[in-house]
Design a protein around this motif. Structure first.
Motif, PDB file in Angstrom:
ATOM      1  N   UNK A 231      17.216 -25.721 -28.044  1.00 28.02           N
ATOM      2  CA  UNK A 231      16.315 -26.423 -28.957  1.00 28.02           C
ATOM      3  C   UNK A 231      15.469 -27.401 -28.145  1.00 28.02           C
ATOM      4  N   UNK A 232      14.210 -27.056 -27.928  1.00 23.92           N
ATOM      5  CA  UNK A 232      13.330 -27.878 -27.097  1.00 23.92           C
ATOM      6  C   UNK A 232      12.946 -29.189 -27.769  1.00 23.92           C
ATOM      7  N   UNK A 233      13.096 -29.291 -29.088  1.00 23.59           N
ATOM      8  CA  UNK A 233      12.755 -30.527 -29.794  1.00 23.59           C
ATOM      9  C   UNK A 233      13.851 -31.572 -29.687  1.00 23.59           C
ATOM     10  N   UNK A 247      18.174 -17.795 -16.753  1.00 21.74           N
ATOM     11  CA  UNK A 247      16.861 -17.865 -17.407  1.00 21.74           C
ATOM     12  C   UNK A 247      17.007 -18.455 -18.801  1.00 21.74           C
ATOM     13  N   UNK A 248      15.980 -19.216 -19.239  1.00 25.12           N
ATOM     14  CA  UNK A 248      16.050 -19.945 -20.505  1.00 25.12           C
ATOM     15  C   UNK A 248      14.922 -19.546 -21.439  1.00 25.12           C
ATOM     16  N   UNK A 249      15.237 -19.519 -22.740  1.00 22.09           N
ATOM     17  CA  UNK A 249      14.241 -19.318 -23.792  1.00 22.09           C
ATOM     18  C   UNK A 249      14.365 -20.497 -24.742  1.00 22.09           C
ATOM     19  N   UNK A 250      13.258 -21.188 -25.017  1.00 22.77           N
ATOM     20  CA  UNK A 250      13.302 -22.386 -25.849  1.00 22.77           C
ATOM     21  C   UNK A 250      12.737 -22.116 -27.234  1.00 22.77           C
ATOM     22  N   UNK A 251      13.168 -22.965 -28.184  1.00 20.75           N
ATOM     23  CA  UNK A 251      12.631 -22.879 -29.541  1.00 20.75           C
ATOM     24  C   UNK A 251      12.468 -24.288 -30.098  1.00 20.75           C
ATOM     25  N   UNK A 252      11.656 -24.411 -31.129  1.00 21.95           N
ATOM     26  CA  UNK A 252      11.474 -25.703 -31.774  1.00 21.95           C
ATOM     27  C   UNK A 252      10.370 -25.629 -32.810  1.00 21.95           C
ATOM     28  N   UNK A 253      10.344 -26.618 -33.692  1.00 23.38           N
ATOM     29  CA  UNK A 253       9.261 -26.655 -34.680  1.00 23.38           C
ATOM     30  C   UNK A 253       7.934 -26.939 -33.992  1.00 23.38           C
ATOM     31  N   UNK A 254       7.956 -27.811 -32.971  1.00 26.12           N
ATOM     32  CA  UNK A 254       6.718 -28.255 -32.348  1.00 26.12           C
ATOM     33  C   UNK A 254       6.490 -27.603 -30.985  1.00 26.12           C
ATOM     34  N   UNK A 255       7.564 -27.506 -30.201  1.00 26.38           N
ATOM     35  CA  UNK A 255       7.416 -26.984 -28.843  1.00 26.38           C
ATOM     36  C   UNK A 255       8.439 -25.888 -28.588  1.00 26.38           C
ATOM     37  N   UNK A 256       8.121 -25.022 -27.608  1.00 28.24           N
ATOM     38  CA  UNK A 256       9.065 -23.978 -27.248  1.00 28.24           C
ATOM     39  C   UNK A 256       8.398 -22.623 -27.135  1.00 28.24           C
ATOM     40  N   UNK A 273       6.567 -19.411 -40.576  1.00 23.08           N
ATOM     41  CA  UNK A 273       6.069 -18.334 -39.725  1.00 23.08           C
ATOM     42  C   UNK A 273       6.641 -18.522 -38.333  1.00 23.08           C
ATOM     43  N   UNK A 274       7.386 -17.539 -37.853  1.00 23.66           N
ATOM     44  CA  UNK A 274       7.926 -17.582 -36.501  1.00 23.66           C
ATOM     45  C   UNK A 274       6.859 -17.082 -35.530  1.00 23.66           C
ATOM     46  N   UNK A 275       6.521 -17.927 -34.557  1.00 21.57           N
ATOM     47  CA  UNK A 275       5.441 -17.603 -33.631  1.00 21.57           C
ATOM     48  C   UNK A 275       5.985 -17.484 -32.209  1.00 21.57           C
ATOM     49  N   UNK A 276       5.706 -16.348 -31.596  1.00 20.68           N
ATOM     50  CA  UNK A 276       6.204 -16.106 -30.245  1.00 20.68           C
ATOM     51  C   UNK A 276       5.293 -15.113 -29.531  1.00 20.68           C
ATOM     52  N   UNK A 277       4.767 -15.517 -28.396  1.00 13.66           N
ATOM     53  CA  UNK A 277       3.933 -14.645 -27.562  1.00 13.66           C
ATOM     54  C   UNK A 277       2.796 -14.010 -28.361  1.00 13.66           C
ATOM     55  N   UNK A 278       2.121 -14.832 -29.159  1.00 12.81           N
ATOM     56  CA  UNK A 278       0.971 -14.363 -29.925  1.00 12.81           C
ATOM     57  C   UNK A 278       1.307 -13.654 -31.214  1.00 12.81           C
ATOM     58  N   UNK A 298      16.934 -20.687 -33.715  1.00  9.90           N
ATOM     59  CA  UNK A 298      17.932 -20.421 -32.690  1.00  9.90           C
ATOM     60  C   UNK A 298      18.463 -19.005 -32.777  1.00  9.90           C
ATOM     61  N   UNK A 299      18.709 -18.550 -33.988  1.00  6.47           N
ATOM     62  CA  UNK A 299      19.199 -17.194 -34.204  1.00  6.47           C
ATOM     63  C   UNK A 299      18.144 -16.169 -33.777  1.00  6.47           C
ATOM     64  N   UNK A 300      16.896 -16.394 -34.159  1.00  8.37           N
ATOM     65  CA  UNK A 300      15.819 -15.477 -33.778  1.00  8.37           C
ATOM     66  C   UNK A 300      15.671 -15.405 -32.261  1.00  8.37           C
ATOM     67  N   UNK A 301      15.791 -16.567 -31.608  1.00  6.70           N
ATOM     68  CA  UNK A 301      15.646 -16.607 -30.157  1.00  6.70           C
ATOM     69  C   UNK A 301      16.794 -15.869 -29.464  1.00  6.70           C
ATOM     70  N   UNK A 302      18.033 -16.112 -29.929  1.00  2.00           N
ATOM     71  CA  UNK A 302      19.186 -15.420 -29.340  1.00  2.00           C
ATOM     72  C   UNK A 302      19.073 -13.917 -29.541  1.00  2.00           C
TER      73      UNK A 302
END
Length: 483
Positions: A231-233, A247-256, A273-278, A298-302
């Motif tokens: 959680x980057x927030x 390697x790390x993958x971050x998530x957050x409402x504002x950053x990640x 809306x889940x936003x990732x790589x466009x 977190x679940x979506x990222x994992x």
């Protein structure tokens, strides 16, 4: 099993035991020792297992693994760290079952249980996998429910559980990994495919002493993970990830790397809306509360790290149900609402109160207490947050354990000073619940915080039955009968 096989990959300082000694089992509790066992003497947090070597020998233990030489003629194996050795003994005894499954570990102060349940459900729906679950509420092998005593079992029991899961056909395991488990080496030697960090707020400082120590304990998960999700927030994100070797993958409402936009919170759940790589994918989760956004991210990222597309994961999350004891609605036949939630930290209290504030039409009534023999510093903090965000408070007992319930409450009340929030004190939790229901007003939302999924209360060293759902049902039956 031969002692030589059981001791594989365990550094040995000294031994008097024959390597071809045949052992019938492993025990670390002298009360459970059996003839032919290897007894592991653990220098524990509360007691020292070396004191109980004579009892284990009396019960028939054939050999002792220890950090200090035992008295008498019992064959022994001397090691530097018996806790670490116990973890490896479990792997050797049960054939390292975790190595045959995809392991996902979730750590953090709040959100672990909901995250693991959502991820288990997602993996079953998206992959058709049979998934094992280990956590606070219960352990599960697929749909089979197993009783649990602690968030993360002791290392030997944990390996036994992995063996049962692998033998039952589980391809994945999703588990909560507590800071205690990491420090006390209950998960030593396990290689997680994904390690997930949810957040950090004050808790367990009776054990860790400082927030920095607590954070560093959580960070240990990434040292044994193939990939990390975090959680980057969270304010502690930098510290928890700074030495991560994976390697790390971050998530957050504002950053990640994975973020949430157009967030909408309702009494029925959350939408964003889940936003990732466009890519932007609409997500709905039927669990109310702003924290659900973070749990879902977190679940979506994992899942993404495990190769599941965000769109497929979102479709699975839309079908997921709530978790027992996490913002759980208990129906009552009157014009108010009762929620049960496992909020036991200042941050969790704040989260659930803000959640309810988002949809409550009447007063927000909070019933809560603090656990005994646990971090005393959080008690006034919980009281302060409760007074700031609730309209009425019922201060009561949680699990007092060996502390005086009134003394615990006395340490909560200073947090209420300087506020105008009305409150009552009732140390008896059953009476406190009945009081809250007796004085409920139309449209109120009453939050019973702290017990969640638990169906007991620990008083002294005794675990007494207390299911808040039964208390509510009994009250309803009594009032209905009088009507």
């Amino acid at each position: 099993m031969k002692l030589s096989d059981l001791l594989k990959d365990i550094p040995i300082k000294e031994t008097t035991a024959p390597q071809d000694l045949t052992l019938s089992g492993v025990s670390y509790d002298s009360r459970q020792a059996k003839p032919g066992d290897l007894f592991v003497a653990i220098a524990g947090y509360e007691t020292d297992g070396h004191r109980y070597i004579p009892m284990a020998v009396e019960k028939g233990a054939s050999c002792v693994l220890c950090q200090r030489k035992p008295e008498g003629n019992i064959p022994y194996v001397l090691v530097e760290d018996s806790r670490a050795a116990l973890a490896q003994l479990g792997r050797n005894w049960f054939g390292d079952p975790a190595a045959s499954m995809t392991m996902v570990g979730v750590t953090g102060t709040n959100g672990k249980t909901t995250t693991t349940y959502l991820l288990k459900d997602l993996l079953e729906k998206c992959l058709g996998a049979k998934v094992g679950l280990i956590g606070t509420n219960q352990n599960m092998i697929g749909d089979e429910i197993l009783h649990t005593e602690r968030t993360t079992p002791e290392s030997f029991e944990l390996q036994a559980l992995f063996r049962a899961m692998a033998d039952a056909g589980c391809s994945h395991v999703v588990m909560e990994v507590s800071s205690h488990a990491l420090c006390l080496q209950r998960v030593a030697g396990i290689q997680f495919t994904v390690g997930l960090f949810t957040n950090l707020s004050q808790d367990h400082l009776d054990f860790h002493e400082t927030m920095e120590n607590y954070c560093d304990a959580k960070a240990m998960l990434f040292q044994q993970s193939g990939a990390g999700v975090y959680n980057a927030d969270d304010p502690w994100a930098g510290r928890v990830t700074r030495n991560a070797p994976c390697p790390l993958l971050s998530y957050g409402e504002k950053t990640g790397d994975l973020t949430a936009g157009n967030i909408r919170l309702t009494a029925e759940g959350v939408d964003f809306d889940a936003r990732c790589q466009g890519e932007s994918v609409p997500v709905h989760v039927g669990i109310p509360g702003g924290f659900t956004v973070y749990n879902a991210l977190g679940v979506l990222a994992a899942a993404k790290v495990l190769g599941i597309a965000v769109a497929d994961s979102a479709a699975a999350l839309a079908q997921s149900k709530g978790v027992k004891g996490r913002v759980e609605i208990v129906p009552v036949p009157w014009d108010y609402t009762i929620l049960i939630d496992y909020a036991v930290t200042p941050d969790a209290i704040e989260n659930v109160l803000n959640t309810v504030r988002g949809f409550a039409e009447g007063r927000v009534v909070l019933l809560f207490g603090c656990g005994g023999d646990r971090d005393r510093g959080k008690r006034p903090k919980m009281g302060k947050i409760a007074a700031q965000l609730a309209d009425f408070l019922v201060v009561t007992s949680d699990n007092p354990r060996t502390e005086d319930p009134d003394a615990i409450i006395a340490e909560i009340l200073p947090g209420l000073e300087g506020t105008q929030t009305p409150y009552v004190v009732e140390a008896d939790r059953v009476k406190a619940i009945r009081y809250a229901m007796d004085h409920a007003q139309p449209k109120d939302v009453i939050i019973l915080a702290g017990k969640g999924h638990e169906t007991y209360q620990i008083v002294g060293h005794e675990k007494r039955h207390l299911d808040e759902r039964e208390v509510i049902a009994g009250y309803i039956a009594e009032r209905t009968k009088k009507a």
